[in-house]
Design a protein around this motif. Structure first.
Motif, PDB file in Angstrom:
ATOM      1  N   LYS A 278      63.101  29.521  39.355  1.00 25.87           N
ATOM      2  CA  LYS A 278      63.539  28.720  38.209  1.00 25.87           C
ATOM      3  C   LYS A 278      63.135  29.438  36.915  1.00 25.87           C
ATOM      4  O   LYS A 278      61.950  29.578  36.611  1.00 25.87           O
ATOM      5  CB  LYS A 278      62.882  27.350  38.291  1.00 25.87           C
ATOM      6  CG  LYS A 278      63.418  26.355  37.298  1.00 25.87           C
ATOM      7  CD  LYS A 278      62.782  24.995  37.561  1.00 25.87           C
ATOM      8  CE  LYS A 278      63.354  23.946  36.630  1.00 25.87           C
ATOM      9  NZ  LYS A 278      62.688  22.662  36.859  1.00 25.87           N
ATOM     10  N   ALA A 280      63.206  28.793  33.759  1.00 26.47           N
ATOM     11  CA  ALA A 280      62.451  28.109  32.714  1.00 26.47           C
ATOM     12  C   ALA A 280      60.957  28.055  33.031  1.00 26.47           C
ATOM     13  O   ALA A 280      60.136  27.911  32.134  1.00 26.47           O
ATOM     14  CB  ALA A 280      62.997  26.697  32.524  1.00 26.47           C
ATOM     15  N   GLU A 281      60.616  28.191  34.313  1.00 25.90           N
ATOM     16  CA  GLU A 281      59.200  28.105  34.683  1.00 25.90           C
ATOM     17  C   GLU A 281      58.655  29.428  35.176  1.00 25.90           C
ATOM     18  O   GLU A 281      57.610  29.501  35.812  1.00 25.90           O
ATOM     19  CB  GLU A 281      59.012  27.019  35.751  1.00 25.90           C
ATOM     20  CG  GLU A 281      59.252  25.635  35.198  1.00 25.90           C
ATOM     21  CD  GLU A 281      59.148  24.559  36.259  1.00 25.90           C
ATOM     22  OE1 GLU A 281      58.393  24.738  37.229  1.00 25.90           O
ATOM     23  OE2 GLU A 281      59.846  23.536  36.115  1.00 25.90           O
TER      24      GLU A 281
END
Lengths: 552, 184
Positions: A278, A280-281
């Motif tokens: 992911k 964004a993380e």
């Protein structure tokens, strides 16, 4: 032909057909070895295996139409993994182009999105220039596939070959390789101030032949280092500074280190989704230094703080030198190492060993490591076996691990092994195959037999498309849809039908011995290893999740 | 942040330099080798990478071996540096210029075919005059008007003329050239 020889080509992989008859006629008495593949896709992967094993440009040829379209998967594969390759296709006569002539396909058009560059020869007198330009583009900057499409009538023309004087004139092609020294200095200073640094290296380091330079940077101050699937071997495994592979099936130590790092030094790696999970993380606490020869990779997926466009072989020594000159305090990473060591102790790569005779796939890879003394060129197909090989076969040198990373092409392993063996005849070359993958290009066993190329195929046979089965088990409620392989084929008989040696092993105690026998046997061997059918490959980051969400 | 400073670089001071959206329209002026298939490569790159072209114009330059592609795209949607870097990877692309809005003259030409019965002709001609457009064809029921100007001007004219019955509109897409410096 003279132009190819001037480029140092010794081997070509291909299949003749109507539109490249003139080329094959010239090949008849040219001083080049032609490996006659049995499917053009096989020829393409052979050229890739050849290039990946040797660093030289791999060449594959095919006729027009279906011959050319059969190359498409291999060309895409070479594009995704930046493999220096030249594909020479026949085309219908110039007066037939655009008429839907027999075996006509617009291969230049079809391959536009997947080539580094392509050219359709319009004037036979320029054919040698095209060939030289193709080799230049394929092998410099970020390497990749170049297609040269030659209409049949133009390839008949008898031309005088004059050797090229200097590099080809390409006004729009000027790769920058040196790296901006100011940026390199800023990077060195940032590294000197990092308390939790990680070096993240990729296939670009292998392509740049920069393994020594990478090791020198890592050794300059005990930096932890992890590699992508494509970068394995650039740094020796195992090693005190080695965290293991990162990404979807990487180690927890590597993925957690990325997650908590304050500075990530990416070298020849492209922040693929199999690495980042992911987005964004991904590495939320880190700043990024990114060294890459392709400027378009920088800040493509992850915004980069210190970009350095250049060839790793040229940039890394400068960075190491600048860093050492700063005389940074090594003790600043002591706490960081404590944290990493704790992960390594708590989460080593492991699997359940059992007392029955069942062959665990991980144990098969470990047996392969022992049987080859860790000193073979290993090619693989795509799936669970590929990940287990990456985890359990400890690659300590570059160009020993040849697989399809970006495109994930099942059926890559066998033809790539043939290409690698042709490039490195003195090395042991083993294809670790999956049963779902191997059948996709098993016709190339005929090529290995016919050309006496003694590759060894160790088949991890679990009777499934294993990785797909694993996903169906974990994420689709165990609804197994079209993943069972059934009883066909009988691999031993299939190998024998091709004229290769077929062997089978079903007891874990006999695996290593069988492998040693296969390695000692003359000629190509297919060893069918019956492994636990439903073993899962762990650990893993489920698709679209973050490093902290690793399971297994 | 100077490379020559003796201090170490503080990590918290580092900022990512690229990958940002500019939020405005960009005009890219691209010099390419004049060879078959080059436009297909450029157009293919845009569709493959999911970049949307707003307008596109292709034409010769003062050099026979070089063509110019002028295209506009929305910098609110696409990171322009990623677009230009991908374009640069095409071997046939020689030079790319992301035109600075304040230092660029950009023009587009449009042809409007407008329904023009006798009673509304005077008004349409008046509009054309205000916009310095030219009437290039007249028939019993329609008029064709040629207009050159900035994007805004063409769109303004379109808004004026549309209520009269716009039969057809053809636009070239913008072309652009950099302003000379005052002393040049």
């Amino acid at each position: 032909m003279a132009a190819l020889k001037a480029e140092g080509v010794e081997h070509i992989f291909g299949i003749p057909g109507g539109a490249n008859l003139p080329t094959y006629d010239a090949l008849y008495d040219a001083d080049l070895t032609h490996i006659q593949a049995r499917h053009e896709q096989g020829a393409g992967h052979m050229a890739e295996g050849y290039a990946k094993a040797s660093g030289r440009v791999g060449v594959a040829m095919a006729t027009s139409g279906p011959g050319a379209t059969n190359l498409v998967t291999a060309i895409t594969d070479a594009s995704m993994d930046s493999v220096p390759t030249v594909f020479i296709t026949g085309q219908v006569r110039t007066d037939l182009i655009g008429t839907d002539g027999f075996q006509e396909a617009d291969i230049s058009g079809i391959t536009l999105p997947i080539v580094k560059h392509s050219m359709m020869v319009a004037d036979p007198r320029h054919l040698p220039d095209y060939i030289h330009a193709a080799f230049h583009i394929a092998s410099t900057g970020r390497p990749g596939p170049v297609l040269v499409d030659v209409p049949q009538d133009l390839s008949r023309a008898d031309i005088e070959y004059e050797s090229a004087s200097g590099p080809p004139d390409l006004p729009g092609y000027k790769p920058s390789t040196d790296g901006n020294i100011k940026q390199i200095r800023i990077a060195a200073k940032a590294i000197a101030n990092a308390a939790r640094p990680v070096i993240y290296s990729g296939g670009g380091v292998i392509n740049a032949n920069a393994s020594e330079e990478l090791r020198a940077l890592a050794r300059s101050d005990n930096f932890p280092l992890t590699s992508t699937l494509m970068g394995l071997g650039a740094f020796p495994a195992p090693d005190d500074q080695w965290l293991g592979m990162l990404g979807m099936h990487g180690t927890r130590a590597a993925n957690y280190a990325m997650d908590e790092a304050d500075l990530i030094i990416a070298v020849g790696a492209r922040f693929d989704d199999r690495i980042t999970g992911k987005l964004a993380e991904f590495a939320p606490r880190a700043k990024f230094i990114h060294i890459d020869v392709d400027p378009a990779e920088i800040s493509k997926n992850v915004p980069v703080h210190i970009p350095i466009v250049g060839d790793a072989k040229k940039v890394l020594p400068k960075l190491t030198e600048e860093y050492i000159a700063l005389g940074a305090d090594s003790s600043r990473t002591a706490e960081w190492w404590d944290r990493i060591r704790a992960w390594q102790r708590e989460y080593p790569l492991n699997y359940e060993r059992n007392e029955s005779g069942e062959i665990k796939p991980q144990a098969m890879v470990e047996a392969m490591y022992r049987a080859t003394g860790g000193d073979a060129i290993i090619t693989s197909d795509v799936g669970q076996h590929q990940m287990w090989a990456a985890q359990y076969y400890h690659f300590d040198r570059p160009r020993r691990w040849i697989n399809s990373g970006g495109l994930g092409t099942m059926g890559f392993g066998l033809p790539a092994a043939i290409g690698a063996k042709v490039a490195c005849p003195d090395e042991t070359v083993v294809c670790l195959a999956g049963d779902g993958s191997l059948i996709m290009n098993c016709q190339e066993l005929a090529t290995a037999v016919r050309h006496e190329i003694p590759v060894k195929v160790f088949l991890m046979n679990n009777g499934y498309f294993g990785m797909v089965r694993q996903w169906q088990e974990l994420f689709w409620e165990g609804r197994y849809s079209s993943v069972e392989m059934g009883p066909s084929p009988d691999w031993v008989k299939l190998a024998e039908a091709f004229g290769a040696t077929g062997m089978r092993v079903e007891d874990t105690g006999e695996v290593e011995g069988a492998m040693r026998d296969a390695l000692a046997a003359e000629g190509p061997v297919l060893l069918d290893v019956r492994v636990s059918p439903e073993e899962n490959c762990y650990p893993m980051i489920p698709a679209g999740q973050a490093a902290r969400d690793m399971v297994g | 942040m100077e490379a020559g400073t003796p201090d170490l670089i503080k990590l918290e001071d580092l900022e990512a330099a690229s990958g940002r959206l500019s939020g405005r329209k960009h005009v890219l002026s691209i010099l390419v080798e004049n060879r078959p298939g080059v436009l297909a490569r450029v157009a293919g790159l845009f569709s493959r990478r999911g970049f949307n072209i707003d307008t596109l114009a292709v034409g010769p330059t003062d050099d026979d071996s070089i063509s110019r592609i002028t295209l506009t795209l929305d910098g609110a949607v696409h990171p322009i540096d990623q677009v230009t870097k991908q374009l640069h990877k095409l071997v046939n692309v020689i030079k790319i210029r992301d035109m600075e809005p304040g230092e660029t003259i950009a023009r587009e030409m449009a042809l409007f075919k407008v329904s023009a019965p006798v009673e509304s002709r005077a008004e349409i001609m008046q509009f054309a005059e205000i916009f310095r457009a030219r009437i290039v064809d007249v028939s019993r029921r329609s008029m064709t008007i040629e207009l050159t100007g900035t994007l805004d001007k063409i769109e303004a004219f379109e808004r004026m003329i549309r209520p009269h019955g716009l039969i057809e509109m053809v636009r070239t897409g913008e072309i652009a050239i950099a302003r000379s410096r005052p002393d040049a």
